[in-house]
Design a protein around this motif. Structure first.
Motif, PDB file in Angstrom:
ATOM      1  N   LYS A 160       0.834  -1.205   0.000  1.00 22.83           N
ATOM      2  CA  LYS A 160       0.000   0.000   0.000  1.00 22.83           C
ATOM      3  C   LYS A 160       0.873   1.261   0.000  1.00 22.83           C
ATOM      4  O   LYS A 160       0.409   2.326  -0.434  1.00 22.83           O
ATOM      5  N   CYS A 211       1.630   2.322  -3.582  1.00 23.21           N
ATOM      6  CA  CYS A 211       0.370   2.790  -4.152  1.00 23.21           C
ATOM      7  C   CYS A 211      -0.003   4.157  -3.589  1.00 23.21           C
ATOM      8  O   CYS A 211      -0.417   5.060  -4.316  1.00 23.21           O
ATOM      9  N   THR A 212       0.162   4.309  -2.267  1.00 20.81           N
ATOM     10  CA  THR A 212      -0.125   5.595  -1.633  1.00 20.81           C
ATOM     11  C   THR A 212       0.833   6.670  -2.141  1.00 20.81           C
ATOM     12  O   THR A 212       0.430   7.824  -2.349  1.00 20.81           O
ATOM     13  N   CYS A 268      -0.375   7.836  -5.523  1.00 20.20           N
ATOM     14  CA  CYS A 268      -1.588   8.647  -5.371  1.00 20.20           C
ATOM     15  C   CYS A 268      -1.264  10.004  -4.755  1.00 20.20           C
ATOM     16  O   CYS A 268      -1.887  11.019  -5.098  1.00 20.20           O
ATOM     17  N   THR A 269      -0.281  10.041  -3.855  1.00 25.02           N
ATOM     18  CA  THR A 269       0.123  11.304  -3.239  1.00 25.02           C
ATOM     19  C   THR A 269       0.695  12.262  -4.274  1.00 25.02           C
ATOM     20  O   THR A 269       0.395  13.456  -4.279  1.00 25.02           O
ATOM     21  N   GLY A 282      -7.117   6.383   1.128  1.00 21.39           N
ATOM     22  CA  GLY A 282      -6.380   7.107   2.164  1.00 21.39           C
ATOM     23  C   GLY A 282      -5.986   8.498   1.718  1.00 21.39           C
ATOM     24  O   GLY A 282      -6.149   9.478   2.454  1.00 21.39           O
ATOM     25  N   VAL A 283      -5.475   8.603   0.490  1.00 15.74           N
ATOM     26  CA  VAL A 283      -5.056   9.907  -0.024  1.00 15.74           C
ATOM     27  C   VAL A 283      -6.266  10.791  -0.310  1.00 15.74           C
ATOM     28  O   VAL A 283      -6.252  12.000  -0.043  1.00 15.74           O
ATOM     29  N   SER A 289      -6.624   0.913  -0.514  1.00 15.56           N
ATOM     30  CA  SER A 289      -6.029   1.626   0.608  1.00 15.56           C
ATOM     31  C   SER A 289      -5.299   2.876   0.148  1.00 15.56           C
ATOM     32  O   SER A 289      -5.440   3.960   0.747  1.00 15.56           O
ATOM     33  N   GLY A 290      -4.505   2.752  -0.916  1.00 14.60           N
ATOM     34  CA  GLY A 290      -3.754   3.891  -1.415  1.00 14.60           C
ATOM     35  C   GLY A 290      -4.651   5.024  -1.871  1.00 14.60           C
ATOM     36  O   GLY A 290      -4.475   6.181  -1.472  1.00 14.60           O
TER      37      GLY A 290
END
Length: 338
Positions: free
Chosen positions: A124, A127-128, A131-132, A192-193, A188-189
């Motif tokens: 994750k 991936c996060t 996305c960030t 969450g972002v 999740s990624g």
């Protein structure tokens, strides 16, 4: 404009770190136990739905304490929740994605050992990170990108020759488990972002945002129950197969969901990294004791690389608590600089 980050004490941050670590480790172990030891298997979709209901009530209770009186609580709910359909619709996006993620966690832990799940789930982070960069207009340092690739290498080693649990007798499908983790990681990624962007782009209370999200989440998870297990739930009952252990898992899922929101707002990447690494260690120890996990050399090396990469990724570089203006760089330019 993004509000300034609230000042909180180191003791409070350490408290959040300890609770988040224990909840993350205990939740996966307990969930794995209920999916591999219980004789009458409960419907995981109903458990996810109940967790959303509990999180909603807890959030309302905390908001009531925050507002200080029943009248101000009702006013806040009218203005920010029931009187803001646009905001509810906005928060329905992470609600849908989180519901899918939570259901995938049940599928994954029904087919994979806890330790393997914990290590693999750290995907994750890449991936996060992506996305960030794309959604929050941030940049990552070369060290952070290096740690991302190190983490992927560590997870590859863990999967190269997965550790086996000798005390689990139920039939499992590792490929289904890995597929479920892949979906959960993507969810999740993104979620969450997305939630962080909504949370830090206004001064709206964290608990108001949670209420908005959990209201949508209840609708989404009820629909999931109907679509996945509707006929069996009508035949056997909504709470079929529930035991004290199942209720314990639901409680941990509820508390974990709330603490995730708190951690996003009040702590930093280093603390989240230490928490994730500690949860991996605790889950591995518990898995050896409870499920007879046989640790391999490749698993040990892979888990070590993952823990190191988590630490490196969280090293301080710049203030990442505020969303940068979108005019600074385009997403393509930021990716091109890597």
């Amino acid at each position: 404009m993004s509000p300034p980050k609230e000042n909180v004490s180191l003791l409070f941050k350490l408290y959040c770190l300890a609770v988040m670590t224990l909840v993350a480790a205990t939740y996966t172990v307990a969930l794995r136990y209920t999916r591999t030891v219980e004789t009458e298997l409960y419907f995981s979709t109903t458990a996810v739905c109940i967790a959303e209901v509990i999180k909603l009530f807890l959030s309302v209770g905390i908001l009531a304490k925050e507002t200080g009186s029943l009248a101000r609580l009702i006013t806040s709910l009218k203005e920010n929740v029931f009187g803001s359909p646009t905001e509810l619709l906005k928060l329905s996006v992470p609600s849908l994605v989180y519901a899918l993620q939570n259901n995938m966690a049940f599928v994954a832990l029904s087919n994979l050992d806890v330790a393997v799940y914990q290590v693999t789930y750290q995907l994750k982070i890449p991936c996060t990170a992506l996305c960030t960069v794309l959604m929050l207009n941030r940049t990552l340092s070369k060290l952070q990108w290096f740690s991302v690739f190190m983490l992927c290498g560590g997870v590859t080693l863990v999967q190269w020759k997965p550790a086996q649990a000798t005390k689990v007798q139920v039939e499992q499908n590792p490929w289904l488990g890995f597929g479920a983790i892949a979906v959960a990681v993507l969810c999740s990624g993104f979620a969450g972002v997305y939630f962080e962007k909504v949370l830090k782009s206004s001064d709206t209370s964290l608990w108001v945002r949670n209420i908005q999200m959990y209201l949508s989440g209840i609708v989404v998870t009820l629909f999931s129950v109907y679509m996945s297990d509707g006929a069996q739930v009508l035949e056997k009952g909504f709470f079929y197969g529930y035991t004290y252990y199942v209720w314990f898992v639901i409680f941990l899922a509820s508390v974990g969901g709330l603490y995730t929101s708190v951690v996003v707002k009040y702590t930093d990447n280093i603390m989240k990294g230490f928490s994730a690494a500690a949860a991996i260690v605790l889950s591995t120890v518990a898995s050896v004791i409870l499920f007879g996990l046989q640790i391999t050399v490749t698993f040990s090396l892979g888990a070590l690389l993952v823990c190191i990469s988590i630490y490196l990724y969280g090293l301080p570089r710049q203030d990442t608590t505020k969303i940068q203006p979108s005019e600074t760089k385009s997403s393509k330019e930021r990716l091109a600089t890597v």
